[in-house]
Design a protein around this motif. Structure first.
Motif, short mmCIF file in Angstrom:
data_model
loop_
_atom_site.label_atom_id
_atom_site.label_comp_id
_atom_site.label_asym_id
_atom_site.label_seq_id
_atom_site.Cartn_x
_atom_site.Cartn_y
_atom_site.Cartn_z
N GLN A 545 0.81 -1.22 0.00
CA GLN A 545 0.00 0.00 0.00
C GLN A 545 0.85 1.27 0.00
O GLN A 545 0.58 2.22 -0.74
N ARG A 549 0.90 3.86 -3.09
CA ARG A 549 0.47 5.24 -2.89
C ARG A 549 1.49 6.23 -3.42
O ARG A 549 1.14 7.20 -4.10
N GLU A 553 0.96 8.91 -6.46
CA GLU A 553 1.20 10.35 -6.34
C GLU A 553 2.10 10.84 -7.46
O GLU A 553 1.88 11.91 -8.04
#
Length: 621
Positions: A545, A549, A553
């Motif tokens: 995760q 992430r 981004e």
């Protein structure tokens, strides 16, 4: 077929690119004709009898998620299924399937023949017909066929020339004539053509092979299908075998380099660095005592084996000596000799990201004609060309996948932005966002797009939505389910992990490298009866995760600069501070965005800054 019929879209070639292009266009509601020299060779696996592998399976699964056919046919023809790189992270996991060559052709032809709106035509197209800068039809020996869009997917057939030793002869592949007139026609229309080379190894008869002297590779158990839609694999599974060249093999090769068209200067085309011939391996890696050979079965009802690793264009008698110098092949019989093939290709910077040519409206190119190598790269381009030919006729927005969305996006962006001067092959290292673009989440990334295009049906889409919901529901459950140390520590101690002292969630437990989903299910099983696919997604999305992430981004920042569009009529000449050389590069590629402009080789960050100022000045004026 009605000889006087006009078509919406015509596809030249019925290889992997042509099949996907024709099916996509027909499924989107258009009347399509696919032209082939020989319908018996529809979907021919001209090189090795396998689909997928490192990075390539990502392409196949993306094709599948968008509604293409390659993965489904691969599963129907599959005779060995392997997951590669399973000991590494999920970004580089890859499915590789050995396929029965005859079954693959059979099933792909059946799909094309049963597809509504699709005709198969056995004719050779010699010329492309243009009116006012746009496609209007094609010419054959039988006459003229009109169309509104044309997709050229000719593989290695453009001016193809086969080499075996110092002998060479025109051919598109072994036993089939080349397409010489069409190559000349493309050049006459103003396209810049280059010359590439690829090769194939000899095929061997099983009866002369001593398999007991070789390593063996069996299918994985359980079998993992290539397609999202396959429920069962029904074919018997066959093993592959591994052996090696040796110093005697290399001696034979080096003594006969003077008879190799590669080393005698006869072959002018550029070959692939990543898949060199055995001549190149022996000559360039002299310190390596052996090279691996992978013997792959060609099918269930044939005794032929594909000798992957000894691609060669040496003379026939040298090929016999070379093969028989290898352990286990001392009595081998060559059923088909290896050869090299040279062919023309179109420099892909002459294409838009839709795969439509910049020179002629309505003309799309897909597959090896664009400088790529591999069934998977070809099929991906065919699918995108077929979709965009349909979108053009519909007068809809083109379908373009970004580098942050799919390996298909990376492939096409590399081709049209950077170009290629050697056969292009996909690698995971080419994708900046490879943790986002895993093979396991191709459906989560792309199936909704396939549904909107009309290539994924309602039933398929509903099953996808059910899976997506199941993943989200289970992640939500394990995030909220908290347990005391007494309930958790027995599991952790059994796994060799450190016990906890405070309450924790199942989600935090699953983040630990030693903990699998099955371990947290011992503590608190789900009541939803989840499939292995859902469990796999829950585990990957939980464990990675943080990394996912951060890449997401980064991808958002990428999207912002990709969103800064460059008008098609923008004039680069005259921008103060940008060199003439960079202006020429920009005018050649005609980038759609600042992001694409920045990926053109030789275009500097300073030039991008100046271009940004010029675009803003134009916007304000």
């Amino acid at each position: 077929m009605n000889m006087n019929r006009d078509y919406d879209i015509i596809v030249i070639g019925a290889g992997h690119a042509g099949c996907e292009a024709a099916l996509a266009s027909a499924r989107m509601g258009f009347n399509v004709a696919v032209f082939t020299m020989n319908p018996d060779n529809i979907g021919q696996m001209s090189c090795n009898p396998a689909v997928g592998g490192l990075a390539k399976s990502h392409l196949v699964k993306e094709i599948d998620a968008l509604g293409g056919e390659m993965a489904k046919v691969t599963d129907r023809a599959g005779i060995q299924f392997k997951i590669l790189n399973k000991s590494k992270g999920p970004a580089v996991w890859a499915t590789r399937v050995q396929a029965d060559r005859a079954l693959y052709r059979k099933y792909m032809r059946e799909v094309l023949e049963s597809q509504d709106n699709l005709d198969i035509t056995q004719e050779t197209i010699s010329r492309i017909l243009i009116k006012d800068g746009s496609i209007c039809g094609v010419g054959t020996t039988e006459g003229i066929y009109k169309c509104r869009a044309l997709i050229v997917a000719t593989g290695t057939f453009l001016n193809g020339l086969i080499h075996i030793g110092l002998e060479n002869f025109p051919a598109g592949r072994a036993g089939e004539p080349p397409s010489v007139e069409l190559s000349q026609n493309l050049a006459g229309l103003g396209f810049k053509l280059g010359r590439l080379k690829t090769g194939t190894p000899p095929r061997l008869a099983a009866k002369g092979i001593d398999f007991s002297l070789m390593g063996i590779q069996e299918s994985d158990i359980p079998l993992t299908p290539m397609s999202l839609f396959t429920r069962e694999i029904t074919n018997p599974q066959l093993p592959c075998f591994i052996t090696y060249t040796n110093e005697h093999t290399h001696k034979i090769i080096l003594e006969n380099l003077k008879h190799s068209p590669l080393y005698s200067g006869i072959i002018k085309g550029i070959g692939p660095r990543y898949c060199p011939s055995i001549e190149d391996k022996a000559a360039k890696f002299k310190d390596k005592p052996r090279h691996q050979i992978f013997l792959e079965p060609e099918g269930i009802d044939t005794d032929e084996y594909y000798a992957n690793g000894i691609s060669t264009s040496l003379p026939r008698e040298v090929q016999v000596r070379l093969v028989r110098s290898i352990k286990g092949l001392e009595n081998a019989e060559i059923k088909k000799f290896g050869y090299a093939i040279e062919y023309d290709f179109v420099y892909p910077t002459q294409l838009n990201p839709t795969l439509e040519t910049k020179l002629i409206h309505g003309l799309f190119l897909a597959g090896q004609i664009n400088g790529t190598s591999g069934y998977e790269e070809a099929a991906a381009q065919g699918l995108i060309a077929g979709i965009n030919a349909a979108m053009k006729i519909k007068d809809k927005e083109p379908f373009i996948l970004g580098r942050h969305e799919a390996y298909i996006g990376v492939l096409i962006d590399d081709l049209v932005t950077k170009g290629t001067r050697e056969p292009y092959r996909m690698f995971t290292s080419r994708a900046e966002y490879r943790l986002l673009l895993r093979q396991d989440n191709a459906d989560l990334r792309l199936m909704e797009k396939g549904y909107r295009l009309g290539l994924i049906n309602k039933g398929q889409f509903n099953r996808f939505l059910h899976k997506k919901s199941a993943v989200e529901t289970e992640i939500k459950r394990i995030k909220s389910a908290r347990f005391k140390p007494d309930a958790v520590n027995p599991v952790l101690i059994k796994l060799g992990g450190s016990p906890i002292k405070e309450d924790t969630t199942l989600y935090q437990l699953l983040k630990r490298p030693e903990v699998k989903y099955a371990d947290i299910a011992v503590i608190s099983p789900s009541n939803n009866g989840m499939s292995a696919d859902v469990i796999n997604q829950v585990e990957i999305q939980t464990k990675y995760q943080g990394y996912i992430r951060r890449q997401a981004e980064s991808a958002e920042k990428f999207k912002k600069i990709e969103g800064k569009k460059i008008p098609s009529d923008f004039i680069y000449k005259g921008i103060s501070g940008i060199s003439k050389e960079i202006v020429e590069k920009l005018e050649e590629v005609k980038p759609l965005s600042l992001g694409q402009a920045g990926r053109i080789p030789g275009v500097t960050p300073a030039a991008i800054s100046l271009l940004m100022v010029a675009l803003e000045r134009r916007r304000r004026s």
